[in-house]
Design a protein around this motif. Sequence first.
Motif, mmCIF file in Angstrom:
data_model
loop_
_atom_site.group_PDB
_atom_site.id
_atom_site.type_symbol
_atom_site.label_atom_id
_atom_site.label_comp_id
_atom_site.label_asym_id
_atom_site.label_seq_id
_atom_site.Cartn_x
_atom_site.Cartn_y
_atom_site.Cartn_z
ATOM 1 N N ARG A 126 56.891 9.745 9.486
ATOM 2 C CA ARG A 126 57.835 8.763 8.942
ATOM 3 C C ARG A 126 57.099 7.721 8.100
ATOM 4 O O ARG A 126 56.089 7.174 8.528
ATOM 5 C CB ARG A 126 58.569 8.051 10.079
ATOM 6 C CG ARG A 126 59.522 8.932 10.869
ATOM 7 C CD ARG A 126 60.048 8.206 12.089
ATOM 8 N NE ARG A 126 58.973 7.857 13.028
ATOM 9 C CZ ARG A 126 59.134 7.079 14.089
ATOM 10 N NH1 ARG A 126 60.318 6.548 14.352
ATOM 11 N NH2 ARG A 126 58.112 6.821 14.888
ATOM 12 N N GLY A 132 64.227 6.059 12.527
ATOM 13 C CA GLY A 132 64.474 7.444 12.198
ATOM 14 C C GLY A 132 63.813 8.440 13.132
ATOM 15 O O GLY A 132 63.132 8.085 14.096
ATOM 16 N N THR A 134 61.238 11.478 14.174
ATOM 17 C CA THR A 134 59.907 11.983 13.861
ATOM 18 C C THR A 134 59.989 13.466 13.522
ATOM 19 O O THR A 134 60.979 14.149 13.830
ATOM 20 C CB THR A 134 58.942 11.803 15.043
ATOM 21 O OG1 THR A 134 59.348 12.685 16.108
ATOM 22 C CG2 THR A 134 58.914 10.370 15.532
ATOM 23 N N ILE A 211 61.974 14.530 6.288
ATOM 24 C CA ILE A 211 62.016 13.448 7.282
ATOM 25 C C ILE A 211 62.297 12.110 6.611
ATOM 26 O O ILE A 211 63.035 11.267 7.139
ATOM 27 C CB ILE A 211 60.688 13.385 8.063
ATOM 28 C CG1 ILE A 211 60.540 14.604 8.977
ATOM 29 C CG2 ILE A 211 60.587 12.095 8.882
ATOM 30 C CD1 ILE A 211 61.581 14.724 10.065
ATOM 31 N N ASN A 212 61.758 11.908 5.428
ATOM 32 C CA ASN A 212 61.890 10.625 4.733
ATOM 33 C C ASN A 212 62.957 10.624 3.638
ATOM 34 O O ASN A 212 63.087 9.626 2.920
ATOM 35 C CB ASN A 212 60.532 10.235 4.134
ATOM 36 C CG ASN A 212 59.490 9.983 5.193
ATOM 37 O OD1 ASN A 212 59.530 8.974 5.891
ATOM 38 N ND2 ASN A 212 58.542 10.904 5.332
#
Length: 309
Positions: A126, A132, A134, A211-212
């Motif tokens: 992250r 959020g 992982t 993920i981002n």
Amino acid sequence: MLDHVPVLLHEALGALNIRVGGRYVDATFGRGGHTAAILERVGKEGRVIAIDRDPDAIAAGRARFAAEERLTLISSPFARLGEVIAQLGLHGSIDGVLFDLGVSSPQLDDAARGFSFAHDGPLDMRMDFTAGMTAAQFLARVSEHDLARIIREYGEERFAKRIARAIVSARKTAPIETTGQLAAIVAQAVPTREPGKHPATRTFQALRIHINDEFGQLRAALDAALEVLAPEGRLCVISFHSLEDAIVKRFIQKHSKDDPVYAGLPDVPAHARARLVRIGRAVHPSEEEITRNPRARSAIMRVAEKVAA
């Protein structure tokens, strides 16, 4: 603090066309290399707004620039660029916006962040490690089909199905919680090797992007940058792989043309006219820079200027 060497520094400064007293946004502060160089050129009346979603980057920046009154440092994803600038009362008056995309050297070199398999660490990935899901949590629940799609689309990995199958199989035995575990699973699943590249490189890239929400963030940030720029303000974007660059290239192309709905008509209404003009061609780092900083090898910079009203 781990070192980070800004890529295409002199080229970016030239592209921004920095003037004394101007207002500039470094939308990817990192460790402040580009910000420091901009501050050197804007004079006493100039101003720099620097944004980063990484708490470590913000903490390092506040320590490094504690006495710098011309700098406003904001903890935020750059997708919120428009809100940030509006809250500062500077909407439509920014002379240049710089994006230096991807992961910084400190992020890559810190095993605890989970971006790299060079050193074993928790599988996090992250940019903002306070919010959020992982990468480990994501891999524990994602379907094989969706995982294969993400690895194929974001990593441009031809063995995506094979890798996804291996990950789903491995997690049945034990949770995949470290970068070393994931790298080993991928390495075993991939039947061939790209020269000079670890077989897990593309998979790690794909997971980090997902993920981002890096592409969604980038699209939103580019739209915002166009709005916050003053007439003749410059947009400068440095990207590090083809998928990012394609988004930037399409954005500049789209806004450098009149709306095709009005093609052939004598009068094009203001809202349908081109809003950007491309400045020069795509810029790549010199061989000298690549020798000094091998991570610059894949960098590409594109520049555009907002059309005066």
